[in-house]
Write a protein that holds these residues in place. Structure first.
Motif, short mmCIF file in Angstrom:
data_model
loop_
_atom_site.label_atom_id
_atom_site.label_comp_id
_atom_site.label_asym_id
_atom_site.label_seq_id
_atom_site.Cartn_x
_atom_site.Cartn_y
_atom_site.Cartn_z
N ASP A 95 40.66 38.82 32.76
CA ASP A 95 40.92 39.37 34.10
C ASP A 95 40.83 40.89 34.02
O ASP A 95 41.08 41.48 32.96
CB ASP A 95 42.32 38.99 34.58
N THR B 172 34.45 36.61 39.01
CA THR B 172 34.66 35.40 39.80
C THR B 172 35.16 35.70 41.21
O THR B 172 35.71 34.83 41.87
CB THR B 172 35.62 34.43 39.08
N SER B 173 34.93 36.93 41.66
CA SER B 173 35.15 37.28 43.06
C SER B 173 34.41 38.59 43.34
O SER B 173 34.19 39.40 42.44
CB SER B 173 36.63 37.45 43.40
N GLY C 175 38.19 37.33 36.30
CA GLY C 175 38.86 37.38 37.59
C GLY C 175 39.49 38.73 37.82
O GLY C 175 39.44 39.62 36.96
N SER D 172 34.39 33.97 45.15
CA SER D 172 35.70 33.53 44.69
C SER D 172 35.88 32.04 44.90
O SER D 172 35.50 31.49 45.93
CB SER D 172 36.80 34.28 45.44
N TYR E 85 43.20 29.77 36.66
CA TYR E 85 42.71 29.06 37.85
C TYR E 85 43.49 27.76 38.09
O TYR E 85 42.92 26.70 38.28
CB TYR E 85 41.20 28.81 37.74
N SER F 242 38.90 30.77 44.91
CA SER F 242 40.24 30.64 45.46
C SER F 242 40.22 29.95 46.81
O SER F 242 39.32 30.20 47.63
CB SER F 242 40.87 32.03 45.61
#
Length: 171
Positions: free
Chosen positions: A75, A114-115, A23, A146, A37, A148
């Protein structure tokens, strides 16, 4: 006197991983919960199960169980938490180098951002979703949409499914 800076969330890494998911930085809920997450609107744990990368839907506090499925977590930015636009104005060479070093040390088959923001910041330029032409050592690199809740407008689960199919095809 120098102040020691600690990671918001420790990396979840070990040798022989199939996948490392990366991330941008821990979100504020994840930082508070000390779990990746963790925001209730985040689709991360659902999509891992939906794509069969995990056999059951894990809860954020079970993130360490991902190692049993050959999945690690990290990350780009380890010492800050928050939304991408607030956390990552410019990625430093040291942050890029740290992630590249992690990949060459642990040698997973796949690194997946992840984005799109995380992938574009790492590569320092525009990138599309999907597999990237660049490798880090022998590690194949993907950029995924993502999970999110703040990114619902660009949610494309089919890219996650394509990624999972490639992971399975690679053995």
């Amino acid at each position: 006197m120098a102040v020691a800076v600690t990671d918001v969330l420790s990396d979840l890494l070990q040798p022989s991983l199939r996948i490392v998911l990366c991330g941008t930085a821990a979100g504020t809920t994840s930082a508070a919960e000390r779990a990746y997450y963790a925001h209730r609107q985040n689709k991360f744990w659902t999509i891992l199960h939906e794509t069969r990368l995990t056999p059951e839907r894990l809860q954020p506090q079970q993130y360490r169980d991902l190692l049993q499925h050959g999945i690690g977590l990290t990350d780009l930015v380890k010492v800050a938490a928050g939304m991408d636009r607030a956390t990552l104005p410019k990625l430093t060479a040291a942050e890029r180098s740290r992630l590249s070093g992690v990949m060459t040390t642990f040698r997973p088959r796949f690194l997946a951002f992840t984005s799109k923001t995380a992938g574009q910041k790492f590569f320092d330029g525009k990138r599309d979703y999907g597999e990237q032409r660049d490798l880090i050592g022998d590690t194949r690199v993907w950029i995924l949409p993502s999970t999110s809740g703040a990114a619902n407008g660009s949610w494309q689960p089919e890219v996650w499914h394509q990624f999972a199919n490639e992971v399975r095809a690679a053995g």
